[in-house]
Motif scaffolding. Structure first.
Motif, PDB file in Angstrom:
ATOM      1  N   MET A   1       0.632   4.103  -2.728  1.00  0.00           N
ATOM      2  CA  MET A   1       0.300   5.441  -2.412  1.00  0.00           C
ATOM      3  C   MET A   1       1.419   6.485  -2.875  1.00  0.00           C
ATOM      4  O   MET A   1       1.024   7.763  -3.174  1.00  0.00           O
ATOM      5  CB  MET A   1      -0.260   5.639  -1.148  1.00  0.00           C
ATOM      6  CG  MET A   1      -1.386   4.964  -0.535  1.00  0.00           C
ATOM      7  SD  MET A   1      -3.034   5.526  -1.597  1.00  0.00           S
ATOM      8  CE  MET A   1      -2.933   7.103  -0.928  1.00  0.00           C
TER       9      MET A   1
ATOM     10  N   LYS B   1      -6.409  -4.323  -4.371  1.00  0.00           N
ATOM     11  CA  LYS B   1      -5.740  -3.036  -4.386  1.00  0.00           C
ATOM     12  C   LYS B   1      -6.759  -1.937  -3.997  1.00  0.00           C
ATOM     13  O   LYS B   1      -6.351  -1.085  -3.130  1.00  0.00           O
ATOM     14  CB  LYS B   1      -5.097  -2.543  -5.750  1.00  0.00           C
ATOM     15  CG  LYS B   1      -4.037  -3.372  -6.089  1.00  0.00           C
ATOM     16  CD  LYS B   1      -3.529  -2.783  -7.429  1.00  0.00           C
ATOM     17  CE  LYS B   1      -2.240  -3.594  -7.808  1.00  0.00           C
ATOM     18  NZ  LYS B   1      -1.623  -3.360  -9.179  1.00  0.00           N
TER      19      LYS B   1
ATOM     20  N   TYR C   1      -6.459   0.530  -0.616  1.00  0.00           N
ATOM     21  CA  TYR C   1      -6.483   2.002  -0.823  1.00  0.00           C
ATOM     22  C   TYR C   1      -7.557   2.545   0.250  1.00  0.00           C
ATOM     23  O   TYR C   1      -6.823   3.482   0.562  1.00  0.00           O
ATOM     24  CB  TYR C   1      -6.978   2.100  -2.281  1.00  0.00           C
ATOM     25  CG  TYR C   1      -7.425   3.616  -2.602  1.00  0.00           C
ATOM     26  CD1 TYR C   1      -6.222   4.518  -2.991  1.00  0.00           C
ATOM     27  CD2 TYR C   1      -8.531   4.021  -2.740  1.00  0.00           C
ATOM     28  CE1 TYR C   1      -6.860   5.810  -3.166  1.00  0.00           C
ATOM     29  CE2 TYR C   1      -9.058   5.416  -2.868  1.00  0.00           C
ATOM     30  CZ  TYR C   1      -7.950   6.196  -3.170  1.00  0.00           C
ATOM     31  OH  TYR C   1      -8.365   7.352  -3.336  1.00  0.00           O
TER      32      TYR C   1
ATOM     33  N   ARG D   1      -8.520  -1.028 -10.964  1.00  0.00           N
ATOM     34  CA  ARG D   1      -7.651  -1.684 -10.108  1.00  0.00           C
ATOM     35  C   ARG D   1      -8.158  -2.773  -9.505  1.00  0.00           C
ATOM     36  O   ARG D   1      -9.542  -3.016  -9.576  1.00  0.00           O
ATOM     37  CB  ARG D   1      -7.687  -0.461  -8.839  1.00  0.00           C
ATOM     38  CG  ARG D   1      -6.985   0.634  -9.140  1.00  0.00           C
ATOM     39  CD  ARG D   1      -7.304   1.632  -8.046  1.00  0.00           C
ATOM     40  NE  ARG D   1      -8.698   2.106  -8.137  1.00  0.00           N
ATOM     41  CZ  ARG D   1      -9.386   2.707  -7.077  1.00  0.00           C
ATOM     42  NH1 ARG D   1      -8.979   3.027  -5.969  1.00  0.00           N
ATOM     43  NH2 ARG D   1     -10.642   3.131  -7.572  1.00  0.00           N
TER      44      ARG D   1
ATOM     45  N   LEU E   1       0.863  -1.234   0.016  1.00  0.00           N
ATOM     46  CA  LEU E   1      -0.031   0.006   0.120  1.00  0.00           C
ATOM     47  C   LEU E   1       0.702   1.155  -0.040  1.00  0.00           C
ATOM     48  O   LEU E   1       0.349   1.994  -0.674  1.00  0.00           O
ATOM     49  CB  LEU E   1      -0.972  -0.032   1.157  1.00  0.00           C
ATOM     50  CG  LEU E   1      -1.936   1.071   1.378  1.00  0.00           C
ATOM     51  CD1 LEU E   1      -2.759   1.023   0.187  1.00  0.00           C
ATOM     52  CD2 LEU E   1      -2.906   1.050   2.500  1.00  0.00           C
TER      53      LEU E   1
ATOM     54  N   ILE F   1      -6.114   8.398  -9.014  1.00  0.00           N
ATOM     55  CA  ILE F   1      -5.943   6.820  -8.925  1.00  0.00           C
ATOM     56  C   ILE F   1      -6.151   6.261 -10.171  1.00  0.00           C
ATOM     57  O   ILE F   1      -6.397   6.907 -11.211  1.00  0.00           O
ATOM     58  CB  ILE F   1      -7.097   6.379  -8.048  1.00  0.00           C
ATOM     59  CG1 ILE F   1      -8.456   6.887  -8.751  1.00  0.00           C
ATOM     60  CG2 ILE F   1      -6.891   6.993  -6.647  1.00  0.00           C
ATOM     61  CD1 ILE F   1      -9.798   6.062  -8.264  1.00  0.00           C
TER      62      ILE F   1
END
Length: 171
Positions: free
Chosen positions: A13, A152, A156, A148, A9, A144
């Protein structure tokens, strides 16, 4: 396993820029809020799967902060999302045409790099159960990837609610 998820993650990010903005009523006694419930119509702007993922992530984060979900709460929580195409995208330019003096037909365009991206804004609102007045809100804006995986998306939502609630004023 949890450390691996948070590492992944963090990598996800770090590739996108995100910004958290919060606002609240400065006269609020935040210590009186210990229990919460979700509004019935949470998750405007999200599909049904993402509403469930987001609610689970927010439930987990609220528990880590010491809040309890109950039927008759001190406050209600709402969250919603807005997505739009980003203003600036990374593309590779392609041009075809004549380089001659007398003109010709030219065609140009761009191919997106890394897939289509979206700007997303997630808003969390805390509303007093007795007065029905907003006393705190947090908004996270980020870019974003449109496509996805479910895994994910789960990671997120965990990360964004963690980021938003880090700014919750504990006085």
């Amino acid at each position: 396993m949890k450390k691996v998820q948070y590492f992944i993650l963090l990598l996800l990010m770090s590739c996108s820029t995100s910004k958290v903005i919060t606002d609240y009523d400065e006269n609020t006694n935040f210590k009186k809020y210990k229990t919460y419930a979700f509004f019935d119509d949470i998750g405007a702007g999200l599909n049904e799967f993402d509403v469930d993922r987001a609610a689970d992530a927010l439930f987990e984060e609220m528990g880590e902060l010491g809040f309890n979900e109950v039927e008759k709460p001190d406050f209600y929580i709402n969250f919603k999302a807005k997505t739009s195409a980003p203003k600036v995208t990374n593309t590779i330019a392609i041009g075809l045409g004549s380089g001659g003096r007398n003109g010709g037909i030219g065609v140009s365009g761009g191919i997106p790099i890394g897939g289509k991206k979206l700007d997303e804004e997630i808003m969390v609102e805390f509303v007093d159960a007795k007065t029905n007045e907003l006393f705190w809100e947090g908004i996270l804006t980020s870019t974003i990837k449109e496509k996805r995986s479910p895994e994910k998306r789960i990671l997120y939502f965990k990360e964004i609610f963690n980021k938003i609630l880090q700014s919750y004023p504990l006085k």
